[in-house]
Design a protein around this motif. Structure first.
Motif, PDB file in Angstrom:
ATOM      1  N   MET A 108       0.861  -1.196   0.000  1.00 21.74           N
ATOM      2  CA  MET A 108       0.000   0.000   0.000  1.00 21.74           C
ATOM      3  C   MET A 108       0.889   1.234   0.000  1.00 21.74           C
ATOM      4  O   MET A 108       1.722   1.415   0.883  1.00 21.74           O
ATOM      5  N   SER A 109       0.788   2.098  -0.986  1.00 25.97           N
ATOM      6  CA  SER A 109       1.628   3.272  -1.082  1.00 25.97           C
ATOM      7  C   SER A 109       0.950   4.466  -0.425  1.00 25.97           C
ATOM      8  O   SER A 109      -0.268   4.546  -0.332  1.00 25.97           O
ATOM      9  N   GLN A 110       1.786   5.393   0.016  1.00 25.58           N
ATOM     10  CA  GLN A 110       1.271   6.578   0.683  1.00 25.58           C
ATOM     11  C   GLN A 110       0.750   7.574  -0.344  1.00 25.58           C
ATOM     12  O   GLN A 110       1.410   7.908  -1.306  1.00 25.58           O
ATOM     13  N   ASP A 111      -0.456   8.085  -0.132  1.00 22.25           N
ATOM     14  CA  ASP A 111      -1.033   9.096  -1.014  1.00 22.25           C
ATOM     15  C   ASP A 111      -0.312  10.415  -0.780  1.00 22.25           C
ATOM     16  O   ASP A 111      -0.288  10.928   0.323  1.00 22.25           O
ATOM     17  N   SER A 112       0.316  10.961  -1.845  1.00 22.21           N
ATOM     18  CA  SER A 112       1.112  12.175  -1.696  1.00 22.21           C
ATOM     19  C   SER A 112       0.331  13.436  -2.017  1.00 22.21           C
ATOM     20  O   SER A 112       0.860  14.533  -1.925  1.00 22.21           O
ATOM     21  N   ALA A 113      -0.946  13.317  -2.442  1.00 22.99           N
ATOM     22  CA  ALA A 113      -1.717  14.493  -2.840  1.00 22.99           C
ATOM     23  C   ALA A 113      -2.049  15.328  -1.608  1.00 22.99           C
ATOM     24  O   ALA A 113      -2.561  14.832  -0.620  1.00 22.99           O
ATOM     25  N   ILE A 114      -1.732  16.615  -1.683  1.00 23.56           N
ATOM     26  CA  ILE A 114      -2.038  17.537  -0.593  1.00 23.56           C
ATOM     27  C   ILE A 114      -2.932  18.634  -1.154  1.00 23.56           C
ATOM     28  O   ILE A 114      -2.616  19.249  -2.173  1.00 23.56           O
ATOM     29  N   THR A 115      -4.055  18.876  -0.501  1.00 23.50           N
ATOM     30  CA  THR A 115      -5.019  19.850  -0.977  1.00 23.50           C
ATOM     31  C   THR A 115      -4.599  21.254  -0.567  1.00 23.50           C
ATOM     32  O   THR A 115      -4.348  21.519   0.610  1.00 23.50           O
ATOM     33  N   LEU A 116      -4.516  22.153  -1.542  1.00 29.83           N
ATOM     34  CA  LEU A 116      -4.158  23.541  -1.274  1.00 29.83           C
ATOM     35  C   LEU A 116      -5.419  24.397  -1.205  1.00 29.83           C
ATOM     36  O   LEU A 116      -6.450  24.063  -1.770  1.00 29.83           O
ATOM     37  N   ALA A 117      -5.316  25.525  -0.518  1.00 28.70           N
ATOM     38  CA  ALA A 117      -6.429  26.461  -0.407  1.00 28.70           C
ATOM     39  C   ALA A 117      -6.609  27.206  -1.730  1.00 28.70           C
ATOM     40  O   ALA A 117      -5.672  27.307  -2.527  1.00 28.70           O
ATOM     41  N   PRO A 118      -7.801  27.731  -1.991  1.00 27.37           N
ATOM     42  CA  PRO A 118      -8.020  28.503  -3.219  1.00 27.37           C
ATOM     43  C   PRO A 118      -7.027  29.659  -3.332  1.00 27.37           C
ATOM     44  O   PRO A 118      -6.849  30.426  -2.385  1.00 27.37           O
ATOM     45  N   GLY A 119      -6.351  29.756  -4.480  1.00 30.23           N
ATOM     46  CA  GLY A 119      -5.383  30.817  -4.700  1.00 30.23           C
ATOM     47  C   GLY A 119      -4.008  30.532  -4.157  1.00 30.23           C
ATOM     48  O   GLY A 119      -3.071  31.300  -4.393  1.00 30.23           O
ATOM     49  N   GLU A 120      -3.843  29.442  -3.421  1.00 30.77           N
ATOM     50  CA  GLU A 120      -2.535  29.095  -2.860  1.00 30.77           C
ATOM     51  C   GLU A 120      -1.653  28.501  -3.959  1.00 30.77           C
ATOM     52  O   GLU A 120      -2.095  27.683  -4.754  1.00 30.77           O
ATOM     53  N   ARG A 121      -0.374  28.888  -3.996  1.00 35.31           N
ATOM     54  CA  ARG A 121       0.521  28.462  -5.058  1.00 35.31           C
ATOM     55  C   ARG A 121       1.658  27.609  -4.499  1.00 35.31           C
ATOM     56  O   ARG A 121       2.369  28.018  -3.587  1.00 35.31           O
ATOM     57  N   GLN A 122       1.817  26.415  -5.043  1.00 38.54           N
ATOM     58  CA  GLN A 122       2.887  25.521  -4.605  1.00 38.54           C
ATOM     59  C   GLN A 122       4.211  25.951  -5.229  1.00 38.54           C
ATOM     60  O   GLN A 122       4.319  26.179  -6.419  1.00 38.54           O
ATOM     61  N   LEU A 123       5.254  26.070  -4.377  1.00 38.34           N
ATOM     62  CA  LEU A 123       6.581  26.485  -4.838  1.00 38.34           C
ATOM     63  C   LEU A 123       7.580  25.348  -4.866  1.00 38.34           C
ATOM     64  O   LEU A 123       8.489  25.345  -5.693  1.00 38.34           O
ATOM     65  N   PHE A 124       7.433  24.391  -3.967  1.00 37.03           N
ATOM     66  CA  PHE A 124       8.399  23.294  -3.875  1.00 37.03           C
ATOM     67  C   PHE A 124       7.730  22.086  -3.235  1.00 37.03           C
ATOM     68  O   PHE A 124       6.885  22.229  -2.354  1.00 37.03           O
ATOM     69  N   SER A 125       8.115  20.911  -3.713  1.00 34.78           N
ATOM     70  CA  SER A 125       7.602  19.677  -3.122  1.00 34.78           C
ATOM     71  C   SER A 125       8.657  18.590  -3.252  1.00 34.78           C
ATOM     72  O   SER A 125       9.354  18.504  -4.267  1.00 34.78           O
ATOM     73  N   GLU A 126       8.797  17.781  -2.210  1.00 35.28           N
ATOM     74  CA  GLU A 126       9.741  16.668  -2.238  1.00 35.28           C
ATOM     75  C   GLU A 126       9.191  15.528  -1.401  1.00 35.28           C
ATOM     76  O   GLU A 126       8.441  15.749  -0.450  1.00 35.28           O
ATOM     77  N   GLN A 127       9.534  14.309  -1.791  1.00 33.48           N
ATOM     78  CA  GLN A 127       9.152  13.129  -1.017  1.00 33.48           C
ATOM     79  C   GLN A 127      10.400  12.389  -0.563  1.00 33.48           C
ATOM     80  O   GLN A 127      11.377  12.267  -1.315  1.00 33.48           O
ATOM     81  N   PHE A 128      10.357  11.905   0.674  1.00 29.53           N
ATOM     82  CA  PHE A 128      11.444  11.115   1.232  1.00 29.53           C
ATOM     83  C   PHE A 128      10.910   9.748   1.663  1.00 29.53           C
ATOM     84  O   PHE A 128       9.717   9.587   1.919  1.00 29.53           O
ATOM     85  N   SER A 129      11.805   8.789   1.750  1.00 33.56           N
ATOM     86  CA  SER A 129      11.460   7.448   2.232  1.00 33.56           C
ATOM     87  C   SER A 129      12.150   7.245   3.570  1.00 33.56           C
ATOM     88  O   SER A 129      13.322   6.830   3.609  1.00 33.56           O
ATOM     89  N   PRO A 130      11.482   7.565   4.684  1.00 29.49           N
ATOM     90  CA  PRO A 130      12.135   7.467   5.994  1.00 29.49           C
ATOM     91  C   PRO A 130      12.556   6.051   6.346  1.00 29.49           C
ATOM     92  O   PRO A 130      13.462   5.852   7.147  1.00 29.49           O
TER      93      PRO A 130
END
Length: 259
Positions: A1-23
């Motif tokens: 089972m993989s982890q869902d990486s989708a993160i919901t942003l607020a209206p008008g919010e702009r994503q600048l950077f995203s990274e995933q790690f495997s702890p």
């Protein structure tokens, strides 16, 4: 089972950077997601029963303006130590019941619990990126020990985003189009070469597996490697546009040769 990486942003919010790690270097399906927007820092961590059974996720946020410090390094998980010690104690108790009519089954359960406990204690020391806010709270995005280079590159990119906002700027920094919602990295902030000694190599600049955050750092601080970065298949659109605007003949030739 993989982890869902989708993160919901607020209206008008702009994503600048995203990274995933495997702890967890063995259970790589468990992913820690770190997202920086123009408003906040978001860290989503997977929950796992006994470290191996998926149990959803925990998401924490902090307003960007409240971040006072960004660190990359080791952390110590008291929770992992506690759970690991408890699992070992329960395992020993089960092994001690080997003389009962269910002795064989209890012994197997005991060995499994001891193994899980030892693993949790081993994983108590974590590597990752930490965000401390003005109130003293900490958000920590954990990574495996094999991801040290990835963590350092992410820290540099995040520092550029978080603390550059406190300085006056003449124009808006170009941002890569959000064609991939998990990788959006700002282009370098300046075309002026850095006077600091180079810490980058041609191998890093040409390697298609080099993180995009690190490619941005190389292009900004090492002018002699900009043409190599321009030819790298992992060079993202925002950085390509920035390089194209420099008017460097070598960079232009590298851009023209891209497939």
């Amino acid at each position: 089972m993989s982890q869902d990486s989708a993160i919901t942003l607020a209206p008008g919010e702009r994503q600048l950077f995203s990274e995933q790690f495997s702890p967890n270097m063995f259970l790589t399906q468990f992913k820690t997601t770190m997202v920086i927007t123009d408003r906040r820092v978001i860290v989503r961590r997977p929950n796992a029963l006994f470290g191996v059974i998926p149990m959803g996720y925990n998401e924490e946020t902090s307003p960007l303006r409240h971040i006072s410090q960004v660190n990359a390094g080791e952390s110590f998980s008291t929770r992992h130590m506690l759970y690991g010690g408890l699992a070992i104690v329960l395992g020993l108790i089960n092994l001690g019941g080997g003389g009962s009519m269910f002795g064989g089954g209890l012994a197997v359960v005991g060995l499994v619990l001891i193994g899980v406990g030892a693993f949790l204690i081993y994983a108590a020391h974590e590597l990752g990126v930490g965000f401390r806010n003005h109130g003293g709270g900490v958000l920590f995005a954990a990574a495996s020990k094999s991801e040290r280079g990835k963590v350092e590159a992410a820290k540099r990119a995040v520092n550029d985003i978080v603390f550059a906002r406190e300085q006056p700027v003449e124009s808006e920094v170009p941002v890569a189009p959000a064609t991939d919602p998990t990788i959006v990295i700002p282009a370098p902030t300046s075309a002026v070469p850095s006077s600091a000694p180079s810490r980058f190599t041609a191998a890093q600049a040409s390697d298609p597996t080099t993180p995009q955050a690190l490619l941005s750092q190389i292009a900004e601080h090492e002018p002699s490697l900009r043409s190599t970065v321009a030819a790298n298949p992992n060079c993202y659109p925002g950085l390509l546009d920035w390089l194209r605007g420099l008017g460097d003949p070598e960079v232009e030739r590298a851009l023209a040769a891209r497939v």
